[in-house]
Design a protein around this motif. Structure first.
Motif, PDB file in Angstrom:
ATOM      1  N   LEU B  81     -13.077  52.338 -32.581  1.00 55.71           N
ATOM      2  CA  LEU B  81     -14.095  51.498 -31.941  1.00 55.71           C
ATOM      3  C   LEU B  81     -13.952  51.507 -30.418  1.00 55.71           C
ATOM      4  O   LEU B  81     -14.650  50.787 -29.722  1.00 55.71           O
ATOM      5  N   GLU B  82     -13.073  52.374 -29.942  1.00 57.30           N
ATOM      6  CA  GLU B  82     -12.766  52.374 -28.519  1.00 57.30           C
ATOM      7  C   GLU B  82     -14.009  52.595 -27.653  1.00 57.30           C
ATOM      8  O   GLU B  82     -14.182  51.959 -26.612  1.00 57.30           O
ATOM      9  N   ASN B  83     -14.892  53.504 -28.096  1.00 53.63           N
ATOM     10  CA  ASN B  83     -16.084  53.791 -27.301  1.00 53.63           C
ATOM     11  C   ASN B  83     -16.936  52.551 -27.095  1.00 53.63           C
ATOM     12  O   ASN B  83     -17.511  52.355 -26.032  1.00 53.63           O
ATOM     13  N   PHE B  84     -17.023  51.738 -28.150  1.00 59.63           N
ATOM     14  CA  PHE B  84     -17.894  50.566 -28.053  1.00 59.63           C
ATOM     15  C   PHE B  84     -17.337  49.538 -27.077  1.00 59.63           C
ATOM     16  O   PHE B  84     -18.098  48.897 -26.347  1.00 59.63           O
ATOM     17  N   THR B  85     -15.998  49.390 -27.064  1.00 51.64           N
ATOM     18  CA  THR B  85     -15.451  48.446 -26.082  1.00 51.64           C
ATOM     19  C   THR B  85     -15.575  49.015 -24.671  1.00 51.64           C
ATOM     20  O   THR B  85     -15.829  48.274 -23.728  1.00 51.64           O
ATOM     21  N   SER B  86     -15.417  50.340 -24.548  1.00 59.05           N
ATOM     22  CA  SER B  86     -15.467  50.886 -23.191  1.00 59.05           C
ATOM     23  C   SER B  86     -16.896  51.027 -22.669  1.00 59.05           C
ATOM     24  O   SER B  86     -17.093  51.350 -21.511  1.00 59.05           O
ATOM     25  N   PHE B  88     -18.626  48.436 -22.336  1.00 62.11           N
ATOM     26  CA  PHE B  88     -18.753  47.237 -21.508  1.00 62.11           C
ATOM     27  C   PHE B  88     -17.657  47.112 -20.463  1.00 62.11           C
ATOM     28  O   PHE B  88     -17.899  46.584 -19.391  1.00 62.11           O
ATOM     29  N   SER B  89     -16.455  47.584 -20.778  1.00 59.52           N
ATOM     30  CA  SER B  89     -15.431  47.564 -19.738  1.00 59.52           C
ATOM     31  C   SER B  89     -14.458  48.700 -19.972  1.00 59.52           C
ATOM     32  O   SER B  89     -14.015  48.937 -21.099  1.00 59.52           O
ATOM     33  N   ARG B  90     -14.192  49.445 -18.919  1.00 58.74           N
ATOM     34  CA  ARG B  90     -13.233  50.544 -19.046  1.00 58.74           C
ATOM     35  C   ARG B  90     -12.586  50.801 -17.680  1.00 58.74           C
ATOM     36  O   ARG B  90     -13.084  50.360 -16.649  1.00 58.74           O
ATOM     37  N   SER B 100     -15.358  45.844 -15.545  1.00 60.34           N
ATOM     38  CA  SER B 100     -16.637  45.701 -16.221  1.00 60.34           C
ATOM     39  C   SER B 100     -17.583  46.802 -15.743  1.00 60.34           C
ATOM     40  O   SER B 100     -17.632  47.128 -14.556  1.00 60.34           O
ATOM     41  N   ASP B 104     -23.431  44.986 -19.985  1.00 60.31           N
ATOM     42  CA  ASP B 104     -24.008  43.780 -20.581  1.00 60.31           C
ATOM     43  C   ASP B 104     -25.255  43.375 -19.809  1.00 60.31           C
ATOM     44  O   ASP B 104     -26.274  43.007 -20.388  1.00 60.31           O
TER      45      ASP B 104
END
Lengths: 353, 314
Positions: B81-86, B88-90, B100, B104
C-alpha cells in the motif's frame, strides 16, 4: 435604445419593434471594435466587458418588461456562454488581424497578412501539409475504429442478460480515465524493454519489439489508445438507440420470418441512424482536435505531428499568438464546412427516408 | 412437443434480436469481451500495488497471488500500500523526511471544481432548456445552433484569448474563473440534452395545471422537473466525466492553490521512461477513478435512457 426599453409590454408591439437588445449589440460591437483599435489592451478589455454587460442588461430588461419568460430563462446561459466562449472567440478573431506576440508588449495591425502568409507561404511548406495529412489520417482511422468497436460493443450489450450492469460499467471505465494516465500508461505498455506488448511478442519468440520506432507503429499506437478510450462513448449512443427499438417490431418480424440482415436494415438501423451520425459528428470534431495523446506518446516524433499540436506549439511555445489565432480560424472554417456538410447530408437522408 | 432449440440456445444463447433476453451463455461471452476491454485499466489498478522494481520487472509480475499454484512465482508480486500513502506524503530526497505532496488539496480541488461547475451548468442549462422548449423565442433554432457550435470549436481556438482574458481580469488561478469556464463548456451539452427531455413531455398536464391557477414557477417545479430526473442524472454523469478529466485548460489556467488532479498527475509523471514512478502514478489514477466510477455506476440506468437526445423517432 431607451425609447424601446420604455415601450409598453404590448404583445403585438414586440414582433415589429426593433428590439433594443439588438441595438445594444450593435452599439456594443462598434464601441468594442473602436476600443480595441484605439485603447491599449487592458483598457480595451474593460470597455468591451462593460459593453457586454450593457447588452446583457438590455436583454434582461427587454425580456422582463414584456413578460418574455423564455428570454429570462435563457439569459443566464447566454451570459455565461458569451463571457467564456463567444467573447474569447471574437477576441481571437480580432487578434488574427494583428501582429502580436504574448511575450512582447508591441501590437501592430496587419490586416489580412497573417492569413495571406498562411495561405501562400506556409501552406506550401511540406511541414504544414504533413501535419494536415497526419490529422486527416488520425481522424479517419480513430473515428472508423471507434464506430466499429463501439457498434459491436453496443450490439453485445443490447440484450438483457445476468450481470449486464456490472459488465457494462467495466467497458465504460476507459472513458472515465484521465487522458494523462491513458497516454502515460500506453507508453508503458508500448515500452520496448519492460512494456507488456514487447514482452508478449518476445515470449512468442520474436525479437525486441519497438512499436514507436516507425511511423506506422507510432500511428497505430496512438490510434489504438484513442480508439480504446472513446469507443465506449460511441457504444453508449448506439446502445441507447438499440434499447429504444420497440420489441413488438421484432416480434412481428419473427412471425414474418424476416432474415436477420433485412431485420437489421429495416427495423434496427432507422432507430440508431441518428445516434450513429451524432456519434460520428462528435468524434470527428474531437479527433480533429487531437493533440494530448500525441504529446504524451510521441511528442510529435516519427512524423505524427497533428495540426492541433502545431497550433499549440506556435501559440504557446513560440508565443506567436496572432499566427496561431489565424491558423485556428482557418481550422475553424474547415470544421464548420465539415459540420454543415454533415448536417446537410443528415437532413437530406432523413427527408429521403 | 420436441425441443427445437439449437445447442447454442440450450447453452443460454438466444437468437440475436437487438432487444430481448439472453442467458448465462451470453453473460460468459460478454464477460470475456468486457474483461479484455477492461484489461489496461486492470493493469493500472494492479500496478498501484507494486513497487517500482516490480512495475519494471522483466518478465512482468502480473498478479498479487499465485492463484493456488497456477501462476509461476516469477509472475507474482507482493502487494503493497506504499504507493497510496506516498500519493499524499513522501520524501522527495532519498532518506529525507516525508513531506506533504499537496494531493489532498488537489483532490479537493478536482471534486469542488467539477461538481460545482457541473451543478451550475445543470441549473442554468435546465432553465434555458425549459425556455427553449416551452417558449417560442425569435430565432430559436439559430440560438440553439450557435450554442451547439461553441461546443464544436477546437479548444485551441479560444485558449489564447481565454488566457489573456484571465490574466487581465485577475481570474487566472482562481476558483471562480475555472468554474465559470467549465460551466460554459458544459452548458451546450446540458441545454441540448435537457431540451430533448422537456420536448418529450406532454403539454396537456401543464395546461391543465395552468387552468387550475398554478403559477408558471409551480408548473415548472411540480410538474416538469420531476419528470426529467433521469435526464438530469444522465447529464450530470456526462458532464462530470468530461469535466473531471479536463486537462488543457486546467494546465494553463489553474494556480498552485486551485490545481486539479490531472495537472498534478502530469507533473508527477516527470520525464517519462524509467524516471516515471509507475506505482505512484497508478495509485493516483486509481484513487482519482473511484469517485467518477461510483457516480456512473449508481446513475447508470439513467445514463442509457438519457443519451437518446430526442433524435430517436417516437
Amino acid at each position: 435604445m431607451t425609447s424601446v426599453a420604455l415601450s409598453p409590454p404590448a404583445p403585438d408591439f414586440k414582433t415589429i419593434a426593433p428590439d433594443n437588445w439588438k441595438l445594444a449589440i450593435a452599439v456594443g460591437l462598434v464601441v468594442s471594435v473602436l476600443a480595441t483599435l484605439i485603447l491599449p489592451a487592458n483598457a480595451a478589455f474593460w470597455v468591451v466587458g462593460a459593453m457586454a454587460a450593457m447588452v446583457a442588461a438590455s436583454f434582461v430588461v427587454n425580456a422582463y418588461r414584456r413578460h418574455y419568460y423564455g428570454g429570462l430563462l435563457v439569459s443566464p446561459a447566454i451570459a455565461v456562454l458569451f463571457v467564456m466562449n463567444i467573447f474569447p472567440l471574437l477576441w481571437s478573431l480580432g487578434l488574427s488581424f494583428f501582429a502580436y506576440q504574448s511575450n512582447q508588449q508591441t501590437i501592430r495591425f496587419v490586416g489580412l497578412r497573417n492569413y495571406q502568409q498562411l495561405l501562400t507561404n506556409d501552406l506550401k511548406a511540406p511541414e504544414l501539409w504533413a501535419n494536415l495529412t497526419n490529422t486527416a489520417l488520425f481522424v479517419v482511422l480513430t473515428v472508423t475504429a471507434q464506430m466499429i468497436v463501439g457498434f459491436l460493443l453496443a450490439v453485445l450489450f443490447a440484450k438483457q442478460f445476468p450481470l449486464r450492469k456490472y459488465l457494462l460499467i467495466l467497458v465504460l471505465t476507459p472513458m472515465m480515465l484521465s487522458v494523462v494516465a491513458v497516454g502515460v500508461f500506453f507508453s508503458y505498455y508500448y515500452d520496448p524493454t519492460f512494456g507488456l506488448l514487447s514482452q508478449v511478442i518476445k515470449a512468442w519468440g520474436g525479437e525486441q519489439f519497438i512499436l514507436m520506432s516507425s511511423k506506422t507503429g507510432a500511428v497505430a499506437g496512438i490510434v489504438f489508445a484513442d480508439a480504446w478510450m472513446w469507443s465506449p462513448f460511441v457504444m453508449l449512443l448506439v446502445l441507447a438507440g438499440l434499447v429504444s427499438v420497440p420489441k413488438y417490431l421484432y416480434e412481428a418480424a419473427a412471425i414474418d420470418r424476416v432474415s436477420g440482415w433485412r431485420r437489421f436494415w429495416t427495423i434496427t438501423f432507422p432507430y440508431i441512424r441518428g445516434l450513429l451520425m451524432l456519434a460520428l459528428l462528435f468524434r470527428t470534431i474531437e479527433a480533429f482536435k487531437m493533440a494530448d495523446l500525441v504529446i504524451l506518446l510521441t511528442k510529435g516524433g516519427n512524423d505524427t505531428m497533428t495540426i492541433s499540436y502545431h497550433v499549440i506549439r506556435i501559440a504557446n511555445e513560440q508565443n506567436k499568438t496572432s499566427e496561431g489565432a489565424a491558423l485556428s480560424y482557418l481550422l475553424l472554417f474547415v470544421v464548420i464546412v465539415l459540420t454543415n456538410l454533415y448536417l446537410y447530408i443528415a437532413n437530406r437522408r432523413s427527408q429521403g427516408a | 412437443m420436441a425441443d427445437t432449440r439449437s445447442i447454442w440456445e440450450k447453452l443460454g444463447f438466444r437468437k440475436a434480436s437487438g432487444v430481448g433476453e439472453a442467458g448465462w451463455g451470453h453473460t460468459l461471452f460478454a464477460a470475456i469481451i468486457s474483461l479484455i476491454y477492461f484489461l489496461p485499466v486492470l493493469i493500472i489498478i494492479l500496478t498501484s500495488f507494486k513497487l517500482q522494481t516490480e512495475a519494471l520487472a522483466v518478465p512482468p509480475k502480473l498478479l498479487p497471488t499465485t492463484l493456488f499454484g497456477l501462476i509461476p512465482e516469477q509472475y507474482v508480486f507482493s502487494p503493497t500500500l506504499e504507493n497510496f500513502t506516498s500519493v499524499f506524503s513522501r520524501a522527495y530526497v532519498a532518506g529525507g523526511a516525508a513531506e506533504s505532496t499537496g494531493f489532498d488539496r488537489f483532490f479537493f480541488n478536482s471534486i469542488f471544481i467539477a461538481s460545482t461547475s457541473v451543478l451550475l451548468a445543470l441549473v442554468i442549462g435546465t432553465l434555458a432548456a425549459y425556455g427553449f422548449s416551452r417558449y417560442a423565442l425569435k430565432g430559436n433554432d439559430t440560438y440553439l445552433f450557435i450554442i451547439l457550435t461553441t461546443r464544436m470549436l477546437p479548444a485551441i481556438v479560444v485558449i489564447i484569448p481565454v488566457i489573456l482574458m484571465f490574466r487581465i481580469s485577475g481570474l487566472s488561478g482562481s476558483y471562480l474563473g475555472i468554474i465559470l469556464l467549465y460551466t460554459a463548456f458544459n452548458l451546450p451539452f446540458t441545454i441540448w440534452m435537457m431540451k430533448s427531455f422537456f420536448d418529450e413531455l406532454s403539454p396537456d398536464v401543464e395546461d391543465a395545471a395552468r387552468l387550475d391557477g398554478s403559477s408558471e414557477i409551480k408548473v415548472f417545479r411540480k410538474i416538469c422537473l420531476p419528470q426529467v430526473l433521469a435526464g438530469l442524472a444522465a447529464t450530470f454523469v456526462f458532464g462530470l466525466i468530461l469535466t473531471w478529466n479536463e486537462f488543457l485548460f486546467a494546465l494553463l489556467l489553474t494556480g498552485v492553490d486551485t490545481r486539479t488532479v490531472p495537472v498534478a498527475m502530469n507533473q508527477a509523471v516527470g520525464g517519462g521512461g524509467i524516471g516515471v514512478l509507475w506505482g505512484l502514478l497508478a495509485a493516483i489514477e486509481t484513487l482519482f477513478l473511484i469517485p467518477v466510477f461510483l457516480v456512473t455506476f449508481f446513475l447508470q440506468d439513467h445514463l442509457l435512457r438519457g443519451v437518446t437526445f430526442g433524435t430517436v423517432k417516437r
